[in-house]
Design a protein around this motif. Structure first.
Motif, PDB file in Angstrom:
ATOM      1  N   THR A  26      45.238  47.395  39.382  1.00 34.35           N
ATOM      2  CA  THR A  26      44.349  46.809  38.378  1.00 34.35           C
ATOM      3  C   THR A  26      45.168  45.896  37.468  1.00 34.35           C
ATOM      4  O   THR A  26      46.328  46.186  37.166  1.00 34.35           O
ATOM      5  CB  THR A  26      43.608  47.883  37.557  1.00 34.35           C
ATOM      6  N   VAL A  27      44.571  44.776  37.091  1.00 34.91           N
ATOM      7  CA  VAL A  27      45.210  43.826  36.178  1.00 34.91           C
ATOM      8  C   VAL A  27      44.294  43.667  34.971  1.00 34.91           C
ATOM      9  O   VAL A  27      43.094  43.442  35.113  1.00 34.91           O
ATOM     10  CB  VAL A  27      45.446  42.457  36.849  1.00 34.91           C
ATOM     11  N   MET A  28      44.871  43.811  33.785  1.00 35.99           N
ATOM     12  CA  MET A  28      44.099  43.766  32.548  1.00 35.99           C
ATOM     13  C   MET A  28      44.058  42.342  31.986  1.00 35.99           C
ATOM     14  O   MET A  28      45.099  41.681  31.888  1.00 35.99           O
ATOM     15  CB  MET A  28      44.744  44.713  31.531  1.00 35.99           C
ATOM     16  N   LEU A  29      42.857  41.898  31.655  1.00 35.03           N
ATOM     17  CA  LEU A  29      42.680  40.615  30.972  1.00 35.03           C
ATOM     18  C   LEU A  29      42.519  40.905  29.485  1.00 35.03           C
ATOM     19  O   LEU A  29      41.653  41.697  29.099  1.00 35.03           O
ATOM     20  CB  LEU A  29      41.444  39.893  31.503  1.00 35.03           C
ATOM     21  N   VAL A  30      43.347  40.256  28.676  1.00 30.98           N
ATOM     22  CA  VAL A  30      43.341  40.566  27.244  1.00 30.98           C
ATOM     23  C   VAL A  30      43.075  39.310  26.416  1.00 30.98           C
ATOM     24  O   VAL A  30      43.178  38.179  26.896  1.00 30.98           O
ATOM     25  CB  VAL A  30      44.677  41.221  26.806  1.00 30.98           C
ATOM     26  N   SER A  46      30.758  36.431  40.208  1.00 32.58           N
ATOM     27  CA  SER A  46      31.334  35.758  41.386  1.00 32.58           C
ATOM     28  C   SER A  46      32.511  36.515  41.986  1.00 32.58           C
ATOM     29  O   SER A  46      33.066  36.110  43.013  1.00 32.58           O
ATOM     30  CB  SER A  46      31.757  34.326  41.021  1.00 32.58           C
ATOM     31  N   VAL A  47      32.903  37.630  41.359  1.00 32.73           N
ATOM     32  CA  VAL A  47      34.014  38.444  41.881  1.00 32.73           C
ATOM     33  C   VAL A  47      33.583  39.141  43.166  1.00 32.73           C
ATOM     34  O   VAL A  47      32.508  39.733  43.235  1.00 32.73           O
ATOM     35  CB  VAL A  47      34.474  39.480  40.829  1.00 32.73           C
ATOM     36  N   GLU A  48      34.412  39.044  44.198  1.00 34.98           N
ATOM     37  CA  GLU A  48      34.110  39.675  45.489  1.00 34.98           C
ATOM     38  C   GLU A  48      35.247  40.602  45.911  1.00 34.98           C
ATOM     39  O   GLU A  48      36.417  40.257  45.778  1.00 34.98           O
ATOM     40  CB  GLU A  48      33.940  38.599  46.580  1.00 34.98           C
ATOM     41  N   ASP A  49      34.881  41.772  46.410  1.00 34.01           N
ATOM     42  CA  ASP A  49      35.848  42.709  46.976  1.00 34.01           C
ATOM     43  C   ASP A  49      36.831  43.244  45.930  1.00 34.01           C
ATOM     44  O   ASP A  49      37.946  43.647  46.268  1.00 34.01           O
ATOM     45  CB  ASP A  49      36.605  42.059  48.153  1.00 34.01           C
ATOM     46  N   SER A  50      36.457  43.211  44.672  1.00 30.86           N
ATOM     47  CA  SER A  50      37.212  43.843  43.588  1.00 30.86           C
ATOM     48  C   SER A  50      36.181  44.460  42.645  1.00 30.86           C
ATOM     49  O   SER A  50      35.002  44.088  42.678  1.00 30.86           O
ATOM     50  CB  SER A  50      38.058  42.830  42.799  1.00 30.86           C
ATOM     51  N   ILE A  51      36.618  45.412  41.834  1.00 28.04           N
ATOM     52  CA  ILE A  51      35.732  46.019  40.839  1.00 28.04           C
ATOM     53  C   ILE A  51      36.175  45.524  39.465  1.00 28.04           C
ATOM     54  O   ILE A  51      37.366  45.582  39.132  1.00 28.04           O
ATOM     55  CB  ILE A  51      35.812  47.555  40.874  1.00 28.04           C
ATOM     56  N   VAL A  52      35.225  45.038  38.678  1.00 24.36           N
ATOM     57  CA  VAL A  52      35.544  44.614  37.308  1.00 24.36           C
ATOM     58  C   VAL A  52      35.112  45.726  36.358  1.00 24.36           C
ATOM     59  O   VAL A  52      33.922  46.013  36.211  1.00 24.36           O
ATOM     60  CB  VAL A  52      34.838  43.300  36.940  1.00 24.36           C
ATOM     61  N   PHE A  53      36.090  46.366  35.743  1.00 22.72           N
ATOM     62  CA  PHE A  53      35.799  47.390  34.740  1.00 22.72           C
ATOM     63  C   PHE A  53      35.891  46.752  33.354  1.00 22.72           C
ATOM     64  O   PHE A  53      36.871  46.080  33.039  1.00 22.72           O
ATOM     65  CB  PHE A  53      36.790  48.554  34.843  1.00 22.72           C
ATOM     66  N   HIS A  54      34.872  46.987  32.543  1.00 19.44           N
ATOM     67  CA  HIS A  54      34.857  46.452  31.180  1.00 19.44           C
ATOM     68  C   HIS A  54      35.673  47.355  30.269  1.00 19.44           C
ATOM     69  O   HIS A  54      35.531  48.578  30.316  1.00 19.44           O
ATOM     70  CB  HIS A  54      33.423  46.378  30.659  1.00 19.44           C
ATOM     71  N   ALA A  55      36.523  46.753  29.450  1.00 18.90           N
ATOM     72  CA  ALA A  55      37.347  47.524  28.511  1.00 18.90           C
ATOM     73  C   ALA A  55      36.883  47.287  27.070  1.00 18.90           C
ATOM     74  O   ALA A  55      36.536  48.221  26.357  1.00 18.90           O
ATOM     75  CB  ALA A  55      38.814  47.149  28.677  1.00 18.90           C
ATOM     76  N   GLY A  56      36.875  46.023  26.661  1.00 12.56           N
ATOM     77  CA  GLY A  56      36.403  45.687  25.313  1.00 12.56           C
ATOM     78  C   GLY A  56      35.379  44.581  25.411  1.00 12.56           C
ATOM     79  O   GLY A  56      35.715  43.394  25.294  1.00 12.56           O
ATOM     80  N   LEU A  58      38.889  43.101  30.085  1.00 18.48           N
ATOM     81  CA  LEU A  58      38.441  43.466  31.433  1.00 18.48           C
ATOM     82  C   LEU A  58      39.625  43.972  32.247  1.00 18.48           C
ATOM     83  O   LEU A  58      40.760  43.563  32.019  1.00 18.48           O
ATOM     84  CB  LEU A  58      37.839  42.253  32.162  1.00 18.48           C
ATOM     85  N   ALA A  59      39.333  44.854  33.212  1.00 26.39           N
ATOM     86  CA  ALA A  59      40.347  45.295  34.179  1.00 26.39           C
ATOM     87  C   ALA A  59      39.806  45.003  35.568  1.00 26.39           C
ATOM     88  O   ALA A  59      38.703  45.423  35.903  1.00 26.39           O
ATOM     89  CB  ALA A  59      40.628  46.782  34.018  1.00 26.39           C
ATOM     90  N   VAL A  60      40.573  44.257  36.355  1.00 23.69           N
ATOM     91  CA  VAL A  60      40.134  43.888  37.705  1.00 23.69           C
ATOM     92  C   VAL A  60      40.898  44.749  38.705  1.00 23.69           C
ATOM     93  O   VAL A  60      42.114  44.634  38.853  1.00 23.69           O
ATOM     94  CB  VAL A  60      40.373  42.388  37.973  1.00 23.69           C
TER      95      VAL A  60
END
Length: 425
Positions: free
Chosen positions: A336-340, A359-369, A385-387
């Protein structure tokens, strides 16, 4: 059953994502949740430490299980609050007692517990403002670098590592005399520095039995190559490539078993997660710290690798029947890579419009803030976000996350481009 999940970060979105996959989860409430949890569950605008408000929700909604995400309600005693209330005591709470939560709530409590039970950890001493000069003298007996830890909860930012003696002494005075971390640094633990590579071991226990969850490694520093300020975590990978069967056996025999046994011997009620922060010193695992909940962003790689029904797993914990469950783990790697937000972990702006999630495919986008407003998803925290992606190895998983990050955008968005860099070669 109706389940209430407490928290609002990426960890909670990952737990919610997994809980809602269970046929036993008829309704999931998340307090307070975020824009991601709102898409799969019902958010309830309640503070995780407002126990009376939580009681009202639990009774109104006929909640059967409460899953506690963050540490604050655990350290403040939510488990005990339920146990001591006739209307709530039969409701399952996944999380330790207030005493058990001291493993995270007090660095000194944790160090004493480790030493009492012969669990390998760094040598240490602790100091208050009355003994600050003794602390400065103690620093002189150590070799650099110097490790200073605020005793209480400091949102993952209360650990300082400095290479200069004078800087360490100045830092100690600031922590103790100027309350640099508020009440958390009313007491400071000074530890010897351990040289090695870190990893996290996650244990689920019902107080008698335990299951070791997949290992993970997170990346705390804001900058490339693990430089700059500490954050809540910029990314994670699971499993940890160097955590082979030999190391894992040492971790289980020397650390996990004595920890669970120690909780039993000291009559500390504990039904939940134990996060053991470890360092591998030339093949020998040593404990850096305990946390009493899942880590974030490690949850975003550990929970997706669990094949088990999470509600069934938690029910077994509540009933102290964890020994009847076989843990099933996905053999693939997860990253997972965090977008800050730009400026994090210092000052940053909120309310930036996020685009590209669909538009994200084959990954899960988890919401953080995040928060939803007028049909848009906006940034609402430092970590946004965490991808998370799967791969045959962590390099493949990381690559997939970065490919999908290119589809995401919000103003000032920043991420580490080198998650997993230290595990190559």
């Amino acid at each position: 059953m109706t389940i209430l999940l407490l928290g609002s970060g990426g960890r909670e979105h990952a737990l919610a994502w997994k809980l809602t996959q269970s046929p036993f989860c008829e309704k999931l409430l998340v307090a307070p949740g975020n824009a991601g949890t709102a898409q799969i569950a019902t958010n309830v605008n309640t503070s995780v430490t407002d126990f009376q408000a939580i009681k009202t929700i639990v009774l109104q909604e006929q909640v059967a299980m409460v899953v506690v995400g963050p540490e604050d309600p655990l350290v403040q005693g939510i488990y005990d609050f339920f146990q001591n209330d006739d209307q709530l005591k039969n409701i399952s709470v996944i999380g330790p007692s207030k005493l058990g939560a001291q493993l995270e709530g007090s660095k000194e409590f944790a160090k004493k517990f480790l030493i009492r039970h012969g669990i390998p950890t760094a040598a240490y001493d602790s100091f208050t403002k009355e003994t600050v000069e003794e602390g400065c003298a103690f620093l002189e007996t150590l070799s650099p670098p110097y490790v200073l830890k605020a005793d209480g909860l400091a949102a993952g930012k209360g650990v300082v590592i400095l290479s200069e003696l004078q800087a360490a002494q100045t830092e100690l005075r600031q922590m103790l005399l100027e309350s640099k971390f508020g009440q958390a640094s009313a007491k400071v633990v000074i530890e010897e520095f351990l040289e090695g590579i870190e990893l996290s071991c996650f244990v689920l226990t019902d107080g008698k039995n335990y299951k070791i969850l997949p290992t993970a490694k997170d990346y705390k520093r804001i900058g490339v190559g693990d430089t700059g300020l500490n954050t809540g975590g910029m990314g994670a990978i699971s499993p940890v490539p160097f955590a082979d069967s030999v190391l894992m056996d040492k971790i289980e025999q020397r650390i996990v078993i004595p920890t669970v046994k120690g909780l039993q011997e000291e009559n500390i009620p504990y039904r939940g997660f134990i996060f053991i922060g470890l360092i591998n010193v030339k093949g020998e695992p040593m404990v850096i710290e305990y946390n009493v909940r899942m880590g974030d962003p490690e949850t975003e790689v550990v929970i997706p690798r669990l094949k088990n029904d999470l509600v069934e797993l938690f029910s077994a914990v509540a009933q102290q029947k964890l020994n009847t469950v076989n843990l099933e783990i996905d053999s693939r790697s997860a990253a997972t890579v965090m977008l800050v937000s730009g400026g994090y972990p210092e000052d940053y702006q909120k309310g930036k419009v996020i685009s590209g999630i669909d538009s994200v495919e084959d990954s899960i986008v988890f919401h953080a803030g995040t928060k939803a407003e007028n049909g848009q998803i906006l940034s609402n925290g430092g970590r946004v976000l965490a991808v998370t992606s799967f791969g045959d190895d962590f390099q493949q998983a990381v690559k997939k996350s970065y490919q999908n990050i290119n589809k995401l955008y919000f103003d000032t968005m920043y991420y580490r481009p080198d998650i997993g860099f230290d595990l190559l070669g």
